[in-house]
Design a protein around this motif. Sequence first.
Motif, PDB file in Angstrom:
ATOM      1  N   SER A 106       0.781  -1.421   0.035  1.00 29.68           N
ATOM      2  CA  SER A 106       0.047  -0.137   0.110  1.00 29.68           C
ATOM      3  C   SER A 106       0.779   1.053  -0.353  1.00 29.68           C
ATOM      4  CB  SER A 106      -0.754  -0.116   1.303  1.00 29.68           C
ATOM      5  OG  SER A 106      -0.304   0.256   2.525  1.00 29.68           O
ATOM      6  N   VAL A 107       2.184   1.135   0.180  1.00 31.51           N
ATOM      7  CA  VAL A 107       2.982   2.164   0.332  1.00 31.51           C
ATOM      8  C   VAL A 107       4.441   2.015  -0.332  1.00 31.51           C
ATOM      9  CG1 VAL A 107       4.055   4.063   1.903  1.00 31.51           C
ATOM     10  CG2 VAL A 107       2.262   3.029   2.610  1.00 31.51           C
ATOM     11  N   VAL A 108       5.001   2.725  -1.099  1.00 32.30           N
ATOM     12  CA  VAL A 108       6.255   2.772  -1.302  1.00 32.30           C
ATOM     13  C   VAL A 108       6.940   4.024  -1.150  1.00 32.30           C
ATOM     14  CG1 VAL A 108       5.995   1.231  -3.417  1.00 32.30           C
ATOM     15  CG2 VAL A 108       5.738   3.398  -4.004  1.00 32.30           C
ATOM     16  N   LEU A 109       8.296   4.070  -1.138  1.00 28.06           N
ATOM     17  CA  LEU A 109       8.881   5.289  -0.691  1.00 28.06           C
ATOM     18  C   LEU A 109      10.460   5.142  -1.037  1.00 28.06           C
ATOM     19  CD1 LEU A 109       9.076   7.033   2.915  1.00 28.06           C
ATOM     20  CD2 LEU A 109      11.321   6.249   1.813  1.00 28.06           C
ATOM     21  N   SER A 110      10.877   6.408  -1.644  1.00 28.32           N
ATOM     22  CA  SER A 110      12.155   6.337  -1.981  1.00 28.32           C
ATOM     23  C   SER A 110      12.949   7.783  -1.591  1.00 28.32           C
ATOM     24  CB  SER A 110      12.361   6.143  -3.524  1.00 28.32           C
ATOM     25  OG  SER A 110      11.709   7.079  -4.109  1.00 28.32           O
ATOM     26  N   PHE A 111      14.164   7.584  -1.554  1.00 28.63           N
ATOM     27  CA  PHE A 111      14.792   8.834  -1.217  1.00 28.63           C
ATOM     28  C   PHE A 111      15.110   9.714  -2.442  1.00 28.63           C
ATOM     29  CE2 PHE A 111      16.390   6.403   2.530  1.00 28.63           C
ATOM     30  CZ  PHE A 111      15.556   7.024   3.320  1.00 28.63           C
ATOM     31  N   LEU A 112      15.146  11.082  -2.362  1.00 23.94           N
ATOM     32  CA  LEU A 112      15.326  11.874  -3.696  1.00 23.94           C
ATOM     33  C   LEU A 112      16.273  13.084  -3.029  1.00 23.94           C
ATOM     34  CD1 LEU A 112      15.027  12.716  -6.673  1.00 23.94           C
ATOM     35  CD2 LEU A 112      12.987  13.606  -5.919  1.00 23.94           C
ATOM     36  N   GLY A 113      17.482  12.973  -3.262  1.00 25.30           N
ATOM     37  CA  GLY A 113      18.473  13.815  -3.105  1.00 25.30           C
ATOM     38  C   GLY A 113      18.542  14.116  -1.524  1.00 25.30           C
ATOM     39  N   ASP A 114      18.100  15.105  -0.840  1.00 26.41           N
ATOM     40  CA  ASP A 114      18.093  15.327   0.695  1.00 26.41           C
ATOM     41  C   ASP A 114      16.876  14.936   1.332  1.00 26.41           C
ATOM     42  OD1 ASP A 114      20.770  15.828   0.803  1.00 26.41           O
ATOM     43  OD2 ASP A 114      20.341  18.092   0.490  1.00 26.41           O
ATOM     44  N   ALA A 197      12.309   7.045  -8.457  1.00 29.65           N
ATOM     45  CA  ALA A 197      11.019   7.387  -7.695  1.00 29.65           C
ATOM     46  C   ALA A 197       9.805   7.204  -8.565  1.00 29.65           C
ATOM     47  CB  ALA A 197      11.057   8.752  -7.226  1.00 29.65           C
ATOM     48  N   ILE A 198       9.796   7.782  -9.924  1.00 27.87           N
ATOM     49  CA  ILE A 198       8.693   7.547 -10.949  1.00 27.87           C
ATOM     50  C   ILE A 198       8.388   6.020 -10.959  1.00 27.87           C
ATOM     51  CG2 ILE A 198       7.944   7.913 -13.288  1.00 27.87           C
ATOM     52  CD1 ILE A 198       9.582  10.737 -13.115  1.00 27.87           C
ATOM     53  N   PHE A 199       9.231   5.252 -11.447  1.00 28.79           N
ATOM     54  CA  PHE A 199       9.107   3.752 -11.731  1.00 28.79           C
ATOM     55  C   PHE A 199       8.263   3.336 -10.433  1.00 28.79           C
ATOM     56  CE2 PHE A 199      11.153   4.629 -15.392  1.00 28.79           C
ATOM     57  CZ  PHE A 199      11.037   3.669 -16.454  1.00 28.79           C
ATOM     58  N   VAL A 200       9.293   3.438  -9.309  1.00 28.79           N
ATOM     59  CA  VAL A 200       8.655   2.725  -8.050  1.00 28.79           C
ATOM     60  C   VAL A 200       7.211   3.131  -7.834  1.00 28.79           C
ATOM     61  CG1 VAL A 200       8.712   3.040  -5.363  1.00 28.79           C
ATOM     62  CG2 VAL A 200      10.749   2.637  -6.845  1.00 28.79           C
ATOM     63  N   LYS A 201       6.680   4.269  -7.933  1.00 25.03           N
ATOM     64  CA  LYS A 201       5.311   4.694  -7.893  1.00 25.03           C
ATOM     65  C   LYS A 201       4.536   4.050  -8.938  1.00 25.03           C
ATOM     66  CE  LYS A 201       6.245   9.012  -5.356  1.00 25.03           C
ATOM     67  NZ  LYS A 201       6.325  10.503  -5.767  1.00 25.03           N
ATOM     68  N   THR A 202       4.736   4.125 -10.170  1.00 29.99           N
ATOM     69  CA  THR A 202       4.089   3.514 -11.100  1.00 29.99           C
ATOM     70  C   THR A 202       3.995   2.004 -11.080  1.00 29.99           C
ATOM     71  OG1 THR A 202       4.981   5.165 -12.914  1.00 29.99           O
ATOM     72  CG2 THR A 202       4.091   3.183 -13.753  1.00 29.99           C
ATOM     73  N   ASN A 203       4.928   1.316 -10.586  1.00 34.63           N
ATOM     74  CA  ASN A 203       4.741  -0.062 -10.460  1.00 34.63           C
ATOM     75  C   ASN A 203       3.772  -0.517  -9.201  1.00 34.63           C
ATOM     76  OD1 ASN A 203       6.253  -1.202 -12.391  1.00 34.63           O
ATOM     77  ND2 ASN A 203       8.171  -0.976 -11.078  1.00 34.63           N
ATOM     78  N   LEU A 204       3.517   0.472  -8.302  1.00 29.75           N
ATOM     79  CA  LEU A 204       2.615   0.245  -7.213  1.00 29.75           C
ATOM     80  C   LEU A 204       1.041   0.335  -7.817  1.00 29.75           C
ATOM     81  CD1 LEU A 204       2.104   0.123  -4.085  1.00 29.75           C
ATOM     82  CD2 LEU A 204       1.763   2.442  -3.919  1.00 29.75           C
ATOM     83  N   VAL A 205       0.880   0.970  -8.910  1.00 29.96           N
ATOM     84  CA  VAL A 205      -0.338   0.912  -9.618  1.00 29.96           C
ATOM     85  C   VAL A 205      -0.559  -0.141 -10.790  1.00 29.96           C
ATOM     86  CG1 VAL A 205      -2.008   2.449 -10.777  1.00 29.96           C
ATOM     87  CG2 VAL A 205      -0.329   3.512  -9.285  1.00 29.96           C
ATOM     88  N   TYR A 206       0.621  -0.238 -11.681  1.00 33.31           N
ATOM     89  CA  TYR A 206       0.285  -1.097 -12.843  1.00 33.31           C
ATOM     90  C   TYR A 206       0.599  -2.568 -12.387  1.00 33.31           C
ATOM     91  CZ  TYR A 206      -0.784   3.219 -15.462  1.00 33.31           C
ATOM     92  OH  TYR A 206      -1.378   4.333 -15.846  1.00 33.31           O
ATOM     93  N   SER A 207       1.341  -2.691 -11.491  1.00 33.83           N
ATOM     94  CA  SER A 207       1.801  -4.352 -11.410  1.00 33.83           C
ATOM     95  C   SER A 207       0.679  -5.006 -10.608  1.00 33.83           C
ATOM     96  CB  SER A 207       3.035  -4.126 -10.457  1.00 33.83           C
ATOM     97  OG  SER A 207       4.056  -3.662 -10.905  1.00 33.83           O
ATOM     98  N   PRO A 208      -0.131  -4.337 -10.135  1.00 33.36           N
ATOM     99  CA  PRO A 208      -1.220  -5.379  -9.694  1.00 33.36           C
ATOM    100  C   PRO A 208      -2.576  -5.470 -10.731  1.00 33.36           C
ATOM    101  CG  PRO A 208      -0.798  -3.800  -7.968  1.00 33.36           C
ATOM    102  CD  PRO A 208      -0.177  -3.276  -9.073  1.00 33.36           C
ATOM    103  N   GLN A 209      -2.455  -4.653 -11.758  1.00 29.66           N
ATOM    104  CA  GLN A 209      -3.449  -4.477 -12.752  1.00 29.66           C
ATOM    105  C   GLN A 209      -2.876  -5.520 -13.668  1.00 29.66           C
ATOM    106  OE1 GLN A 209      -3.787  -0.397 -13.436  1.00 29.66           O
ATOM    107  NE2 GLN A 209      -5.917  -0.261 -12.530  1.00 29.66           N
ATOM    108  N   LEU A 210      -1.760  -5.117 -14.342  1.00 22.73           N
ATOM    109  CA  LEU A 210      -1.047  -6.001 -15.467  1.00 22.73           C
ATOM    110  C   LEU A 210      -0.186  -7.139 -15.283  1.00 22.73           C
ATOM    111  CD1 LEU A 210      -0.587  -2.620 -17.550  1.00 22.73           C
ATOM    112  CD2 LEU A 210      -2.472  -4.290 -17.710  1.00 22.73           C
ATOM    113  N   ASN A 211       0.301  -7.293 -13.913  1.00 20.24           N
ATOM    114  CA  ASN A 211       1.157  -8.323 -13.598  1.00 20.24           C
ATOM    115  C   ASN A 211       2.595  -8.325 -14.134  1.00 20.24           C
ATOM    116  OD1 ASN A 211       1.780 -10.624 -11.926  1.00 20.24           O
ATOM    117  ND2 ASN A 211       1.122 -11.981 -13.471  1.00 20.24           N
ATOM    118  N   PHE A 212       3.011  -7.016 -14.548  1.00 17.40           N
ATOM    119  CA  PHE A 212       4.305  -6.897 -14.741  1.00 17.40           C
ATOM    120  C   PHE A 212       4.889  -5.925 -14.099  1.00 17.40           C
ATOM    121  CE2 PHE A 212       2.377  -4.475 -18.658  1.00 17.40           C
ATOM    122  CZ  PHE A 212       2.592  -3.222 -18.271  1.00 17.40           C
TER     123      PHE A 212
END
Length: 260
Positions: A106-114, A197-212
């Motif tokens: 339900s949550v993903v997090l990544s560091f970005l700079g500081d 960070a873009i890919f991490v967030k996108t996978n949270l949405v699309y991986s459950p839907q499309l299984n990739f």
Amino acid sequence: MGSLGFAMSFLWWLHLLVHCAALDGRSFVAEGPGVMASLHAVHDELLSTAKEVLLDVVFDDETLSYHLVAQPPPFGADARVTVVRDEKSTLLTTPKRPIFRSKDDSVVLSFLGDGFTALVKHQGRFYDIATLTSGRQLKFENKSAVRGLAFSEDLERWSNCYDQDEKTRALAIGVAIGSKLLGNFADETEALEWVQAIFVKTNLVYSPQLNFVLQIQSVYMQATPSGAPSWDQGNSCSMNASTQLTAFREWDAPEEMGLW
């Protein structure tokens, strides 16, 4: 398109006041009208080196706590990162800092700079919690942004999208960054963390839907307008989106990917 693509019309903003923003410490706290987010390292570690973190998010008077565990970044094992500056190419390593994910996805997090950026799924809405940037240096300007993107409570698993879609696949993707965009970051590492960070967030949405899983396999960064591909805007930004996309399609990419 998936739910996130349809949800852009539901975007809304809340501004937060950041009280502590140093990732060399053990905690980060941000708050604003009706919303507060805090990040803490587990086992008395520094946030910058933690393997487990606790994210607390308060929506109005409801407090949600998430235990996040370090995960490998969304780069392929042999991912290639190329920086081109004045027609000279340099290879870089991929970001070393891990991304974090809750066990219930339900949550993903990544560091970005500081700072950090996170996507939280709560009551039919995605909350994108991210610190803001200013100029070339990533800074906290006494504010952050939280935006909510609406979606159905349960992300529906789509079927018959491709052959044997019951097996989880990885889609190798190439990412190209133009000189003007790259100039907005403190350095190439910060730009790579932004892409991550873009890919991490996108996978949270699309991986459950499309299984990739969308996987970064190649990154091309054009650091200077000199000798740049035709799609690079340089400092003028003279091309509209259609013209730039046409130029990008005609570009001879450095590697063959499932998608650029």
